[in-house]
Design a protein around this motif. Structure first.
Motif, PDB file in Angstrom:
ATOM      1  N   ALA A  42       0.831  -1.201   0.000  1.00  0.00           N
ATOM      2  CA  ALA A  42       0.000   0.000   0.000  1.00  0.00           C
ATOM      3  C   ALA A  42       0.868   1.255   0.000  1.00  0.00           C
ATOM      4  O   ALA A  42       0.578   2.226  -0.726  1.00  0.00           O
ATOM      5  CB  ALA A  42      -0.925  -0.011   1.214  1.00  0.00           C
ATOM      6  N   VAL A  43       1.923   1.255   0.780  1.00  0.00           N
ATOM      7  CA  VAL A  43       2.811   2.421   0.845  1.00  0.00           C
ATOM      8  C   VAL A  43       3.508   2.637  -0.492  1.00  0.00           C
ATOM      9  O   VAL A  43       3.602   3.763  -0.994  1.00  0.00           O
ATOM     10  CB  VAL A  43       3.840   2.240   1.981  1.00  0.00           C
ATOM     11  N   VAL A  44       4.014   1.544  -1.085  1.00  0.00           N
ATOM     12  CA  VAL A  44       4.704   1.650  -2.376  1.00  0.00           C
ATOM     13  C   VAL A  44       3.763   2.190  -3.445  1.00  0.00           C
ATOM     14  O   VAL A  44       4.130   3.084  -4.222  1.00  0.00           O
ATOM     15  CB  VAL A  44       5.275   0.281  -2.790  1.00  0.00           C
ATOM     16  N   CYS A  45       2.543   1.672  -3.493  1.00  0.00           N
ATOM     17  CA  CYS A  45       1.579   2.126  -4.496  1.00  0.00           C
ATOM     18  C   CYS A  45       1.181   3.577  -4.270  1.00  0.00           C
ATOM     19  O   CYS A  45       1.006   4.344  -5.232  1.00  0.00           O
ATOM     20  CB  CYS A  45       0.343   1.234  -4.483  1.00  0.00           C
ATOM     21  N   PHE A  46       1.047   3.963  -3.000  1.00  0.00           N
ATOM     22  CA  PHE A  46       0.696   5.356  -2.691  1.00  0.00           C
ATOM     23  C   PHE A  46       1.798   6.301  -3.133  1.00  0.00           C
ATOM     24  O   PHE A  46       1.534   7.329  -3.781  1.00  0.00           O
ATOM     25  CB  PHE A  46       0.441   5.506  -1.199  1.00  0.00           C
ATOM     26  N   ILE A  47       3.037   5.958  -2.818  1.00  0.00           N
ATOM     27  CA  ILE A  47       4.163   6.818  -3.188  1.00  0.00           C
ATOM     28  C   ILE A  47       4.307   6.889  -4.709  1.00  0.00           C
ATOM     29  O   ILE A  47       4.559   7.957  -5.282  1.00  0.00           O
ATOM     30  CB  ILE A  47       5.467   6.296  -2.548  1.00  0.00           C
ATOM     31  N   GLY A  48       4.104   5.740  -5.372  1.00  0.00           N
ATOM     32  CA  GLY A  48       4.296   5.699  -6.817  1.00  0.00           C
ATOM     33  C   GLY A  48       3.203   6.360  -7.614  1.00  0.00           C
ATOM     34  O   GLY A  48       3.396   6.669  -8.803  1.00  0.00           O
ATOM     35  N   THR A  49       2.041   6.599  -6.996  1.00  0.00           N
ATOM     36  CA  THR A  49       0.905   7.152  -7.754  1.00  0.00           C
ATOM     37  C   THR A  49       0.388   8.478  -7.201  1.00  0.00           C
ATOM     38  O   THR A  49      -0.602   9.003  -7.724  1.00  0.00           O
ATOM     39  CB  THR A  49      -0.260   6.143  -7.756  1.00  0.00           C
ATOM     40  N   ARG A  50       1.038   9.040  -6.214  1.00  0.00           N
ATOM     41  CA  ARG A  50       0.503  10.274  -5.625  1.00  0.00           C
ATOM     42  C   ARG A  50       0.726  11.484  -6.524  1.00  0.00           C
ATOM     43  O   ARG A  50       0.005  12.478  -6.426  1.00  0.00           O
ATOM     44  CB  ARG A  50       1.130  10.514  -4.245  1.00  0.00           C
ATOM     45  N   GLN A  51       1.727  11.425  -7.396  1.00  0.00           N
ATOM     46  CA  GLN A  51       1.969  12.511  -8.344  1.00  0.00           C
ATOM     47  C   GLN A  51       2.104  11.901  -9.742  1.00  0.00           C
ATOM     48  O   GLN A  51       3.190  11.783 -10.299  1.00  0.00           O
ATOM     49  CB  GLN A  51       3.239  13.297  -7.970  1.00  0.00           C
ATOM     50  N   MET A  52       0.967  11.529 -10.295  1.00  0.00           N
ATOM     51  CA  MET A  52       0.947  10.867 -11.597  1.00  0.00           C
ATOM     52  C   MET A  52       1.397  11.829 -12.698  1.00  0.00           C
ATOM     53  O   MET A  52       0.965  12.988 -12.742  1.00  0.00           O
ATOM     54  CB  MET A  52      -0.446  10.343 -11.897  1.00  0.00           C
ATOM     55  N   ARG A  53       2.261  11.343 -13.571  1.00  0.00           N
ATOM     56  CA  ARG A  53       2.767  12.147 -14.675  1.00  0.00           C
ATOM     57  C   ARG A  53       2.432  11.465 -16.002  1.00  0.00           C
ATOM     58  O   ARG A  53       2.356  10.237 -16.081  1.00  0.00           O
ATOM     59  CB  ARG A  53       4.281  12.309 -14.556  1.00  0.00           C
ATOM     60  N   LYS A  54       2.247  12.280 -17.026  1.00  0.00           N
ATOM     61  CA  LYS A  54       1.944  11.735 -18.349  1.00  0.00           C
ATOM     62  C   LYS A  54       3.112  10.908 -18.872  1.00  0.00           C
ATOM     63  O   LYS A  54       2.916   9.884 -19.544  1.00  0.00           O
ATOM     64  CB  LYS A  54       1.631  12.887 -19.319  1.00  0.00           C
ATOM     65  N   HIS A  55       4.316  11.334 -18.593  1.00  0.00           N
ATOM     66  CA  HIS A  55       5.512  10.595 -18.963  1.00  0.00           C
ATOM     67  C   HIS A  55       6.151  10.089 -17.663  1.00  0.00           C
ATOM     68  O   HIS A  55       6.931  10.814 -17.026  1.00  0.00           O
ATOM     69  CB  HIS A  55       6.490  11.475 -19.745  1.00  0.00           C
ATOM     70  N   PRO A  56       5.823   8.877 -17.263  1.00  0.00           N
ATOM     71  CA  PRO A  56       6.245   8.386 -15.941  1.00  0.00           C
ATOM     72  C   PRO A  56       7.746   8.165 -15.842  1.00  0.00           C
ATOM     73  O   PRO A  56       8.416   7.837 -16.823  1.00  0.00           O
ATOM     74  CB  PRO A  56       5.486   7.053 -15.820  1.00  0.00           C
ATOM     75  N   THR A  57       8.236   8.355 -14.641  1.00  0.00           N
ATOM     76  CA  THR A  57       9.636   8.085 -14.337  1.00  0.00           C
ATOM     77  C   THR A  57       9.699   7.402 -12.975  1.00  0.00           C
ATOM     78  O   THR A  57       8.730   7.408 -12.210  1.00  0.00           O
ATOM     79  CB  THR A  57      10.459   9.393 -14.292  1.00  0.00           C
ATOM     80  N   GLY A  58      10.819   6.825 -12.673  1.00  0.00           N
ATOM     81  CA  GLY A  58      11.053   6.254 -11.355  1.00  0.00           C
ATOM     82  C   GLY A  58      10.064   5.170 -10.981  1.00  0.00           C
ATOM     83  O   GLY A  58       9.756   4.263 -11.767  1.00  0.00           O
ATOM     84  N   LEU A  59       9.527   5.278  -9.766  1.00  0.00           N
ATOM     85  CA  LEU A  59       8.634   4.257  -9.224  1.00  0.00           C
ATOM     86  C   LEU A  59       7.340   4.154 -10.030  1.00  0.00           C
ATOM     87  O   LEU A  59       6.826   3.051 -10.241  1.00  0.00           O
ATOM     88  CB  LEU A  59       8.329   4.564  -7.759  1.00  0.00           C
ATOM     89  N   GLN A  60       6.810   5.293 -10.487  1.00  0.00           N
ATOM     90  CA  GLN A  60       5.590   5.253 -11.291  1.00  0.00           C
ATOM     91  C   GLN A  60       5.819   4.445 -12.566  1.00  0.00           C
ATOM     92  O   GLN A  60       4.964   3.668 -12.986  1.00  0.00           O
ATOM     93  CB  GLN A  60       5.133   6.666 -11.659  1.00  0.00           C
ATOM     94  N   ASN A  61       6.972   4.602 -13.169  1.00  0.00           N
ATOM     95  CA  ASN A  61       7.291   3.865 -14.389  1.00  0.00           C
ATOM     96  C   ASN A  61       7.370   2.365 -14.113  1.00  0.00           C
ATOM     97  O   ASN A  61       6.872   1.548 -14.909  1.00  0.00           O
ATOM     98  CB  ASN A  61       8.619   4.369 -14.959  1.00  0.00           C
ATOM     99  N   ILE A  62       7.973   2.004 -12.996  1.00  0.00           N
ATOM    100  CA  ILE A  62       8.076   0.586 -12.630  1.00  0.00           C
ATOM    101  C   ILE A  62       6.691  -0.006 -12.399  1.00  0.00           C
ATOM    102  O   ILE A  62       6.369  -1.100 -12.892  1.00  0.00           O
ATOM    103  CB  ILE A  62       8.960   0.426 -11.374  1.00  0.00           C
ATOM    104  N   LEU A  63       5.863   0.708 -11.640  1.00  0.00           N
ATOM    105  CA  LEU A  63       4.514   0.213 -11.345  1.00  0.00           C
ATOM    106  C   LEU A  63       3.679   0.084 -12.611  1.00  0.00           C
ATOM    107  O   LEU A  63       2.960  -0.908 -12.797  1.00  0.00           O
ATOM    108  CB  LEU A  63       3.828   1.145 -10.344  1.00  0.00           C
ATOM    109  N   GLU A  64       3.766   1.073 -13.491  1.00  0.00           N
ATOM    110  CA  GLU A  64       2.986   1.008 -14.723  1.00  0.00           C
ATOM    111  C   GLU A  64       3.453  -0.135 -15.618  1.00  0.00           C
ATOM    112  O   GLU A  64       2.637  -0.782 -16.292  1.00  0.00           O
ATOM    113  CB  GLU A  64       3.077   2.340 -15.465  1.00  0.00           C
ATOM    114  N   THR A  65       4.740  -0.407 -15.632  1.00  0.00           N
ATOM    115  CA  THR A  65       5.263  -1.521 -16.427  1.00  0.00           C
ATOM    116  C   THR A  65       4.727  -2.849 -15.913  1.00  0.00           C
ATOM    117  O   THR A  65       4.298  -3.715 -16.688  1.00  0.00           O
ATOM    118  CB  THR A  65       6.802  -1.536 -16.390  1.00  0.00           C
ATOM    119  N   ILE A  66       4.719  -3.015 -14.586  1.00  0.00           N
ATOM    120  CA  ILE A  66       4.201  -4.250 -13.991  1.00  0.00           C
ATOM    121  C   ILE A  66       2.717  -4.405 -14.299  1.00  0.00           C
ATOM    122  O   ILE A  66       2.257  -5.489 -14.698  1.00  0.00           O
ATOM    123  CB  ILE A  66       4.442  -4.242 -12.467  1.00  0.00           C
ATOM    124  N   VAL A  67       1.956  -3.317 -14.135  1.00  0.00           N
ATOM    125  CA  VAL A  67       0.509  -3.374 -14.391  1.00  0.00           C
ATOM    126  C   VAL A  67       0.226  -3.695 -15.850  1.00  0.00           C
ATOM    127  O   VAL A  67      -0.659  -4.492 -16.177  1.00  0.00           O
ATOM    128  CB  VAL A  67      -0.155  -2.042 -13.983  1.00  0.00           C
TER     129      VAL A  67
END
Length: 235
Positions: A42-67
């Motif tokens: 829950a913490v990882v998902c919250f941190i990775g999605t709290r500031q969603m960007r159109k061009h993801p980087t970092g944790l958001q990019n990793i999470l989106e790749t997995i999804v």
């Protein structure tokens, strides 16, 4: 399923340690481990999605790749419409099982060291997951399949076989996952007990592969069962 046992028995046989409780309730080591996994995810998902960007980087990019990878697998089986409806639950299933499998590879875990063990090395946990799959099968069948599901499952001479199948499916799901993870941890525990530290490391590499395979197989079968229930007209 849980009985308070001496610490040495819990460590040797992989049974969960009872940390607190009485005749009415208890808290076991694998329950705490699952709570920690849920909190961390829950913490990882919250941190990775709290500031969603159109061009993801970092944790958001990793999470989106997995999804995206997991979503593609679900779409191949269930189609785009049903994947949007049931995919998030199935993907959560996969990630939760994967983390539960891998937690047994961390330091201070395993069969021979006091501490936490992989929750999926406990038959009660895998049986609970399997029951969720079968309950979901009937819920989805009544929601999506409607009369086609009722006619195929209940209003047929094959009803006894259908009921038997509903018993064997969760048994197969639960025992396969439990047996593989329990056996894997038992082997690692034995190897570290009789061999120098670095020699069992190849088994660790295999355990990483097997843990991913078991999470994938469990989730894949759940996906197939739910697709079968929701698409009875096509069967």
């Amino acid at each position: 399923m849980f009985l308070a046992k001496p610490a040495y028995a819990a460590e040797e046989m992989g049974a969960p340690q009872i940390l607190a409780g009485n005749d009415q309730w208890f808290i076991s080591s694998d329950m705490v481990t699952m709570w920690v996994i849920i909190l961390c995810l829950a913490v990882v998902c919250f941190i990775g999605t709290r500031q969603m960007r159109k061009h993801p980087t970092g944790l958001q990019n990793i999470l989106e790749t997995i999804v995206e990878l997991l979503h593609g697998i679900v779409v191949d089986i269930m189609g785009e419409t049903r994947a949007k409806r049931y995919g998030p639950f199935l993907m959560t299933f996969f990630i939760m099982i994967l983390c539960s499998n891998y937690i047994g590879l961390l330091p201070l875990s395993g069969m021979h060291i006091p501490g936490y063990i992989a929750p999926t090395a406990n038959l009660s946990v895998t049986a609970g997951l399997a029951i969720i799959v079968i309950v979901g099968y009937f819920v989805i069948g009544f929601m999506d399949g409607r009369m086609a599901f009722i006619k195929h499952f209940f209003l047929t001479p094959m009803l006894p076989m259908n009921l038997l199948e509903m018993i064997t499916r969760p048994l197969s799901l639960a025992i396969r996952l439990y047996g593989n993870i329990f056996g894997e941890e038992m082997i690692i525990g034995v190897l570290f007990g009789i061999l120098p530290f670095f020699l069992p490391l190849p088994m660790y590499a295999l355990s990483i592969l097997f843990g991913a395979i078991q999470a994938y197989v469990f989730t894949l079968l759940a996906c197939i069962y739910w697709e079968e229930a929701s698409n009875r007209e096509g069967h």
